[in-house]
Motif scaffolding. Structure first.
Motif, mmCIF file in Angstrom:
data_model
loop_
_atom_site.group_PDB
_atom_site.id
_atom_site.type_symbol
_atom_site.label_atom_id
_atom_site.label_comp_id
_atom_site.label_asym_id
_atom_site.label_seq_id
_atom_site.Cartn_x
_atom_site.Cartn_y
_atom_site.Cartn_z
ATOM 1 N N THR A 77 2.559 6.284 2.581
ATOM 2 C CA THR A 77 2.808 5.699 1.260
ATOM 3 C C THR A 77 4.296 5.468 1.041
ATOM 4 N N ARG A 80 5.307 2.376 2.950
ATOM 5 C CA ARG A 80 4.827 1.141 2.314
ATOM 6 C C ARG A 80 5.711 0.762 1.136
ATOM 7 N N ARG A 83 8.669 -1.229 2.342
ATOM 8 C CA ARG A 83 8.447 -2.476 3.060
ATOM 9 C C ARG A 83 8.942 -3.671 2.257
ATOM 10 N N THR A 115 1.682 -7.640 8.895
ATOM 11 C CA THR A 115 1.846 -6.369 8.199
ATOM 12 C C THR A 115 0.535 -5.983 7.527
ATOM 13 N N ASP A 118 -3.788 -3.305 3.539
ATOM 14 C CA ASP A 118 -4.716 -2.242 3.155
ATOM 15 C C ASP A 118 -5.903 -2.268 4.106
ATOM 16 N N THR A 141 -1.274 -3.674 -3.768
ATOM 17 C CA THR A 141 -0.223 -4.504 -3.193
ATOM 18 C C THR A 141 0.624 -5.103 -4.302
ATOM 19 N N GLY A 211 -0.174 2.708 8.104
ATOM 20 C CA GLY A 211 1.129 2.705 7.446
ATOM 21 C C GLY A 211 2.252 3.184 8.342
#
Length: 252
Positions: A77, A80, A83, A115, A118, A141, A211
């Motif tokens: 997490t 992410r 990112r 990428t 999910d 997202t 991830g």
């Protein structure tokens, strides 16, 4: 990854640790290194135990399993959140995976750069499941796509019209290469693990795996060797920031 391994005495807490690490026997660096090894390479918990032993750390495979289960998703997490903003074209696909001897569907969404946005493990591939995955994507997202690309099942179109009518939908009977290619690391890991055991455990592992693993897989063929090493140095620095595991280089 540099690592100074110090094995604390039994029952001693992690000093100067953030709340998720408090009360654990091993230092932050050791926990983060175990999580990195397990999610980056197709290793078993016992193989991670052996690699840690070679580094001078006595840790059981059961401890590795528990720490990966607890911290894998936390670290994924964090990555992410760091990112870049995903591209405006999303590719969705489902693939069969066998869990405890029964076939299930693994839903996955990636952007144009590959990428992983999910994943979702489900029993079916129908409109209800597609709608659930679309809503999950919009919730998790921090962006809205301009185009969604899927294969040709009617369930995708029906779910799209209900959840994302403002997004262009492109469906076709041919292969959805961008999404299908993103399944390959999961297939490799599935073989290494000799299959998955339960739906819940599979969802938790693949959510963390999708991830962490891609973070350490830049497109090597698109850059020079010095550029690749520089990129990996940056990615390790981000990992150390995420895991709060930055430390002094280990002595040779």
């Amino acid at each position: 990854m540099t690592l100074e391994l110090v094995v604390p005495g039994r029952g001693s807490p992690v000093s100067s640790a953030s709340p998720p690490y408090q009360g654990h026997r091993y230092p932050v660096e050791v926990i983060a290194h175990c999580v990195w090894l397990y999610h980056r390479f197709p290793l078993s918990f016992r193989e991670v135990e052996e690699l840690m032993l070679e580094r001078g750390v006595l840790v059981s495979h059961e401890t590795v399993r528990r720490r990966c289960a607890k911290f894998g998703q936390i670290h994924a997490t964090g990555l992410r959140r760091r990112r870049p903003r995903p591209g405006d074209t999303w590719h969705l696909d489902e693939v069969f995976i066998k869990i405890n001897g029964e076939w299930r569907y693994l839903w996955r969404a990636v952007d144009a750069d590959g990428t992983v946005l999910d994943i979702l493990v489900q029993n079916r591939r129908d409109k209800t499941t597609a709608r659930r995955f679309f809503r999950r994507l919009l919730k998790t997202t921090p962006a809205v796509p301009r185009v969604i690309v899927t294969d040709n099942p009617r369930s995708h179109g029906a779910a799209h019209r209900q959840v994302m009518p403002f997004v262009e939908h492109r469906s076709h009977k041919g292969p959805n290469h961008r999404a299908e290619n993103s399944h390959q690391p999961t297939r490799q890991r599935e073989r290494a693990m000799k299959g998955f055991r339960s739906v819940g455990a599979t969802q938790r592992f693949l959510a963390a795996f999708s991830g962490i693993s891609p973070h350490f897989r830049p497109r090597h063929h698109l850059t020079t060797a010095p550029g690749y090493r520089a990129e990996m140095t940056i990615r390790f620095a981000i990992w150390n920031q995420i895991t709060r595991a930055a430390g002094r280089p280990a002595e040779a």
